[in-house]
Scaffold this motif. Structure first.
Motif, PDB file in Angstrom:
ATOM      1  N   UNK A  15       3.131  13.530   1.192  1.00  0.00           N
ATOM      2  CA  UNK A  15       3.882  12.599   2.028  1.00  0.00           C
ATOM      3  C   UNK A  15       3.069  11.342   2.308  1.00  0.00           C
ATOM      4  N   UNK A  16       1.756  11.509   2.514  1.00  0.00           N
ATOM      5  CA  UNK A  16       0.902  10.338   2.735  1.00  0.00           C
ATOM      6  C   UNK A  16       0.912   9.422   1.518  1.00  0.00           C
ATOM      7  N   UNK A  17       0.770  10.018   0.332  1.00  0.00           N
ATOM      8  CA  UNK A  17       0.801   9.216  -0.883  1.00  0.00           C
ATOM      9  C   UNK A  17       2.148   8.565  -1.119  1.00  0.00           C
ATOM     10  N   UNK A  18       3.231   9.295  -0.825  1.00  0.00           N
ATOM     11  CA  UNK A  18       4.568   8.749  -1.022  1.00  0.00           C
ATOM     12  C   UNK A  18       4.822   7.548  -0.116  1.00  0.00           C
ATOM     13  N   UNK A  19       4.460   7.672   1.151  1.00  0.00           N
ATOM     14  CA  UNK A  19       4.666   6.561   2.088  1.00  0.00           C
ATOM     15  C   UNK A  19       3.875   5.340   1.648  1.00  0.00           C
ATOM     16  N   UNK A  20       2.648   5.556   1.199  1.00  0.00           N
ATOM     17  CA  UNK A  20       1.806   4.437   0.786  1.00  0.00           C
ATOM     18  C   UNK A  20       2.378   3.736  -0.435  1.00  0.00           C
ATOM     19  N   UNK A  21       2.841   4.513  -1.422  1.00  0.00           N
ATOM     20  CA  UNK A  21       3.393   3.898  -2.627  1.00  0.00           C
ATOM     21  C   UNK A  21       4.715   3.196  -2.333  1.00  0.00           C
ATOM     22  N   UNK A  22       5.525   3.755  -1.463  1.00  0.00           N
ATOM     23  CA  UNK A  22       6.775   3.106  -1.089  1.00  0.00           C
ATOM     24  C   UNK A  22       6.530   1.831  -0.297  1.00  0.00           C
ATOM     25  N   UNK A  23       5.372   1.717   0.325  1.00  0.00           N
ATOM     26  CA  UNK A  23       5.068   0.565   1.178  1.00  0.00           C
ATOM     27  C   UNK A  23       4.268  -0.509   0.465  1.00  0.00           C
ATOM     28  N   UNK A  24       3.943  -0.292  -0.818  1.00  0.00           N
ATOM     29  CA  UNK A  24       3.266  -1.327  -1.592  1.00  0.00           C
ATOM     30  C   UNK A  24       1.770  -1.167  -1.710  1.00  0.00           C
ATOM     31  N   UNK A  25       1.244   0.044  -1.518  1.00  0.00           N
ATOM     32  CA  UNK A  25      -0.195   0.262  -1.631  1.00  0.00           C
ATOM     33  C   UNK A  25      -0.622   0.326  -3.088  1.00  0.00           C
ATOM     34  N   UNK A  26      -1.913   0.106  -3.331  1.00  0.00           N
ATOM     35  CA  UNK A  26      -2.449   0.236  -4.675  1.00  0.00           C
ATOM     36  C   UNK A  26      -2.514   1.708  -5.064  1.00  0.00           C
ATOM     37  N   UNK A  27      -2.460   1.983  -6.358  1.00  0.00           N
ATOM     38  CA  UNK A  27      -2.476   3.358  -6.845  1.00  0.00           C
ATOM     39  C   UNK A  27      -3.765   4.066  -6.471  1.00  0.00           C
ATOM     40  N   UNK A  28      -4.901   3.416  -6.689  1.00  0.00           N
ATOM     41  CA  UNK A  28      -6.178   4.069  -6.414  1.00  0.00           C
ATOM     42  C   UNK A  28      -6.354   4.344  -4.924  1.00  0.00           C
ATOM     43  N   UNK A  29      -5.760   3.513  -4.068  1.00  0.00           N
ATOM     44  CA  UNK A  29      -5.857   3.747  -2.626  1.00  0.00           C
ATOM     45  C   UNK A  29      -5.083   5.009  -2.230  1.00  0.00           C
ATOM     46  N   UNK A  30      -3.885   5.181  -2.808  1.00  0.00           N
ATOM     47  CA  UNK A  30      -3.098   6.376  -2.512  1.00  0.00           C
ATOM     48  C   UNK A  30      -3.808   7.634  -3.008  1.00  0.00           C
ATOM     49  N   UNK A  31      -4.361   7.588  -4.217  1.00  0.00           N
ATOM     50  CA  UNK A  31      -5.070   8.741  -4.759  1.00  0.00           C
ATOM     51  C   UNK A  31      -6.282   9.084  -3.901  1.00  0.00           C
ATOM     52  N   UNK A  32      -7.048   8.085  -3.515  1.00  0.00           N
ATOM     53  CA  UNK A  32      -8.239   8.312  -2.710  1.00  0.00           C
ATOM     54  C   UNK A  32      -7.888   8.914  -1.359  1.00  0.00           C
ATOM     55  N   UNK A  33      -6.817   8.426  -0.741  1.00  0.00           N
ATOM     56  CA  UNK A  33      -6.386   8.959   0.558  1.00  0.00           C
ATOM     57  C   UNK A  33      -6.008  10.420   0.444  1.00  0.00           C
ATOM     58  N   UNK A  34      -5.244  10.783  -0.585  1.00  0.00           N
ATOM     59  CA  UNK A  34      -4.810  12.170  -0.754  1.00  0.00           C
ATOM     60  C   UNK A  34      -5.995  13.099  -1.010  1.00  0.00           C
ATOM     61  N   UNK A  35      -6.924  12.662  -1.844  1.00  0.00           N
ATOM     62  CA  UNK A  35      -8.081  13.498  -2.178  1.00  0.00           C
ATOM     63  C   UNK A  35      -8.977  13.702  -0.953  1.00  0.00           C
ATOM     64  N   UNK A  36      -9.174  12.661  -0.166  1.00  0.00           N
ATOM     65  CA  UNK A  36     -10.013  12.772   1.044  1.00  0.00           C
ATOM     66  C   UNK A  36      -9.361  13.690   2.076  1.00  0.00           C
ATOM     67  N   UNK A  37      -8.040  13.602   2.217  1.00  0.00           N
ATOM     68  CA  UNK A  37      -7.347  14.485   3.155  1.00  0.00           C
ATOM     69  C   UNK A  37      -7.492  15.943   2.726  1.00  0.00           C
ATOM     70  N   UNK A  38      -7.303  16.204   1.436  1.00  0.00           N
ATOM     71  CA  UNK A  38      -7.434  17.574   0.939  1.00  0.00           C
ATOM     72  C   UNK A  38      -8.858  18.096   1.106  1.00  0.00           C
TER      73      UNK A  38
END
Length: 250
Positions: A15-38
């Motif tokens: 859900x964090x990655x989905x919201x970020x991509x829907x809001x215009x975030x960079x791909x690497x930022x979404x991936x990094x956020x998801x990996x750090x959360x996990x």
């Protein structure tokens, strides 16, 4: 960790990655956020693969891979900042995955976009400022604002009803070109080209182009190329609408 707790971690990361991509975030930022959360939830070996249109995520090799489709994309930097804030709280141990997931679900349902009337006013003022920046004359400031406001309103209306972005952008640029031509021919405008260029600026995919370049530089070639393709077709739609006006009436 129990299976239901794993599912909460997976859902929170997706859900964090989905919201970020829907809001215009960079791909690497979404991936990094998801990996750090996990990793903060006890899964340091999670795998995340994010594209412009979807997310593939897995906690561990033995767990099933989860996929989320990204159907809608826009620009909402406030939501990106709020997702980052929630992810930092999870990473720092301030909140657990379940609490973070609840906050993310609440955030996904919130409409943080500016009101339509404010977006139209902002687009109008921005176009007037662009006209001056492009060395236009002050006499065309108000015409550019008026044309941009009408054109941007047409874009929002058509995009809401048709959901076809290319059609909405090309029609909006056609309206802008036609209004600019009418005002210039009636003596209410002077520099046609500069008025048109300034008026279509709110439609230009500036953030999309920037993210495409940043993703390419970060090695995310698939996402970078797909974002670049979307930006190209947006520019093509804008140019098509204006070119039709020029070819028919000039």
């Amino acid at each position: 960790m129990k299976q239901n707790e794993k599912l909460i971690v997976i859902d929170a990361c997706l859900l964090a990655g989905k919201i970020m991509m829907q809001s215009g975030a960079e791909t690497y930022r979404a991936e990094d956020t998801m990996i750090r959360m996990a990793a903060a939830c006890g899964f340091p070996n999670s795998q995340s693969y994010v594209t412009h249109t979807g997310i593939i995520f897995s906690l561990e090799n033995l767990d099933p891979t989860q996929v989320v489709r990204i159907n809608e994309r826009g620009t909402n930097l406030e939501k990106i900042a709020l997702v980052n804030d929630i992810s930092r709280k999870i990473t720092a141990g301030v909140i657990d995955a379940e609490t973070g997931y609840a906050e993310l679900k609440k955030l996904s349902k919130e409409n943080l976009a500016s009101p339509i009337w404010l977006q139209i006013i902002a687009a109008s003022i921005a176009s007037g400022c662009f006209l001056i920046m492009f060395r236009g004359i002050w006499a065309d400031f108000l015409p550019a604002m008026l044309i941009s406001g009408v054109g941007f309103s047409a874009f929002l209306l058509l995009h809401h009803h048709t959901k076809v972005k290319f059609f909405a952008e090309s029609t909006a640029s056609f309206v802008i070109g036609l209004l600019a031509l009418l005002l210039v021919k009636n003596g209410l405008g002077h520099q046609l080209d500069i008025i048109v260029i300034a008026s279509v600026m709110p439609l230009v995919p500036g953030l999309l182009i920037t993210n495409a370049i940043r993703d390419l530089m970060a090695g995310h070639f698939l996402s970078g190329l797909s974002k670049g393709a979307e930006a190209f077709f947006t520019a093509l739609a804008i140019g098509t609408g204006v070119a039709v006006v020029y070819s028919l009436f000039i």
